[in-house]
Design an enzyme around this catalytic site. Structure first.
Site, short mmCIF file in Angstrom:
data_model
loop_
_atom_site.label_atom_id
_atom_site.label_comp_id
_atom_site.label_asym_id
_atom_site.label_seq_id
_atom_site.Cartn_x
_atom_site.Cartn_y
_atom_site.Cartn_z
CG ASP A 152 -1.80 1.21 1.30
OD1 ASP A 152 -2.37 1.57 0.26
OD2 ASP A 152 -1.94 1.83 2.38
CB SER A 153 0.30 4.76 -0.86
OG SER A 153 -0.96 4.86 -0.23
CB CYS A 173 -2.73 1.25 -2.72
SG CYS A 173 -2.85 2.97 -3.19
CD GLU A 194 -2.36 8.99 6.96
OE1 GLU A 194 -1.47 9.84 6.85
OE2 GLU A 194 -2.26 7.83 6.48
CB CYS A 238 -10.24 5.16 0.41
SG CYS A 238 -8.74 5.75 1.23
CG HIS A 275 -6.65 6.02 5.26
ND1 HIS A 275 -5.79 5.48 4.34
CD2 HIS A 275 -5.86 6.66 6.16
CE1 HIS A 275 -4.54 5.80 4.66
NE2 HIS A 275 -4.56 6.52 5.76
#
Lengths: 270, 270
Positions: free
Chosen positions: B14-15, B77, B156, B188, B190
């Site tokens: 993943d990024s 990702c 984040e 996504c 997140h």
């Protein structure tokens, strides 16, 4: 024919579009100067990266812009200025101006109660760069740093006014209520875009590093006899490491005018 | 001694830390498998970068993780899965699972009124990858994509509950009120972290791509006779391109358990 030193450009680099708020002030303060701007948009943001990574990227930016022939380099990224300015100055044979010291000097100059607050990205605040720079001028000044990681994405989303941004500003600036601060330093180039909200929430004078940096650049050029005057058609060139279209679109709000003459380049295998 | 194919690890990249929500589901679905995770934390986020840059970075990640000896690669990702999966699959000699197709399939399967909404980063939504994947299954399904660039920074920052995040979710999901949607795809990695808020605002069933991707990985391993069982002490190794400390700190919430065994590596001159 060799270009006279004073006719060379001012170089400015930043991790992305934020440094355009510094360029805007440089254009206002030094309207006759040619300017070359580099935005490392493929690797933005620098703010949450480690100091080693930031220094590596910053040196790549500095080397590129130096290769274009400049008389002064402005490191318009607060994160780079905080953790990499020493290394850049060592390597670059022209005067280098970061955005931290000019802001710090203005803050130290105006404080009465020796109590200053600074807002910035996580890396800038954690580096303590503003605190060090202010304390180098007057060790008795107290400096409180507040990291505000959401300001940059809010500005980049274009939410520069309204309820959500006001609430986020209030949440981050809550510690300001607990001390009698003389001034608040905007330690990130994106923050001038939400200056009005920050100002109304903070209710103390703001110090805009972009404005102070442009004044410092002028002072240095004047001292060194490198100031350019009477150039009525100054050139502005832009280099980016990711999509020029997006840079032109997002950047316009930061620079306060349209952006053309953008070239995409590669840096350090990005 | 040669490692039997089925004893090799599952590779996930993943990024950044977001893919850990996918790893969490893989650990739940396939508890006996060894896992190698790579987070390209020095170049996160991929979400606002150009497709060319995302593909370049993704191939560098895929090559690195392949060099560790894996039997299956999960591209955790959404941005990479959206714009680079074809190129990765061409180059990598093991099965490659992205997060887009499993989510798209689940959505196409459950829709009654042929009306699905997808949320994701700017690049994921602009790529139209979910729309293409859903329409490849049933061309008569309408897909509405909504880019939500602030969700990642909010998560984040750790603001996974509260007034501000609720207001941001409401603002982005306002278009949902205008149509009768059957399901909302979390496009996504997140977003599962703010699933509760999204669910209460959207008030329609959510499809979690992480859960669907883990199921797909299990199905492929089963089909190919590569499923591992009876491994009671599965190993988990982590590689990152920026600070391991920060990854361990931030990642814990995403993985739902502590993270150790992290190695910092360099990719593509970052």
């Amino acid at each position: 024919m060799k270009v006279p030193e004073c006719n060379k450009s001012i170089g400015i680099f930043d991790s992305g579009v934020g440094g355009l708020t510094v360029m805007k002030e440089v254009m206002r303060e030094l309207p006759a100067e040619d300017i070359i701007y580099l935005g490392d948009t493929a690797r933005v943001p620098y703010g949450a990266r480690s100091p080693e990574t930031v220094t590596k990227y910053s040196l790549e930016c500095a080397r590129f812009i130096l290769s274009k022939g400049i008389k002064l380099l402005i490191v318009a990224c607060n994160t780079s200025s905080s953790v990499s300015l020493g290394r850049i100055s060592e390597e670059v044979p022209v005067p280098v101006v970061g955005v931290v010291n000019p802001g710090a000097r203005a803050a130290a100059f105006m404080t009465e109660h020796k109590n200053i607050a600074v807002i910035g990205t996580e890396t800038t605040i954690r580096s303590g760069s503003y605190e060090k720079a202010i304390k180098a001028i007057d060790g008795s000044i107290n400096v409180t740093g507040i990291a505000c990681p959401l300001f940059v994405p809010l500005v980049e989303e274009g939410w520069v006014e309204g309820e959500i941004t006001t609430l986020v500003v209030r949440k981050y600036l809550a510690p300001l209520r607990e001390g009698s601060f003389d001034a608040l330093v905007l330690g990130c180039t994106h923050y001038p875009m939400i200056k009005d909200i920050i100002s109304s929430v903070a209710a103390i004078p703001l110090i805009d590093s972009a404005v102070e940096t442009a004044k410092e650049a002028r002072r240095i050029l004047l001292e060194k006899g490198l100031l350019r005057e009477g150039n009525t058609g100054p050139s502005r060139k832009f280099f980016v490491t990711d999509s020029p279209d997006k840079f032109a679109r997002t950047g316009m709000g930061f620079l306060g005018s349209g952006i053309s003459n953008i070239t995409k380049i590669e840096l350090g295998g990005n």
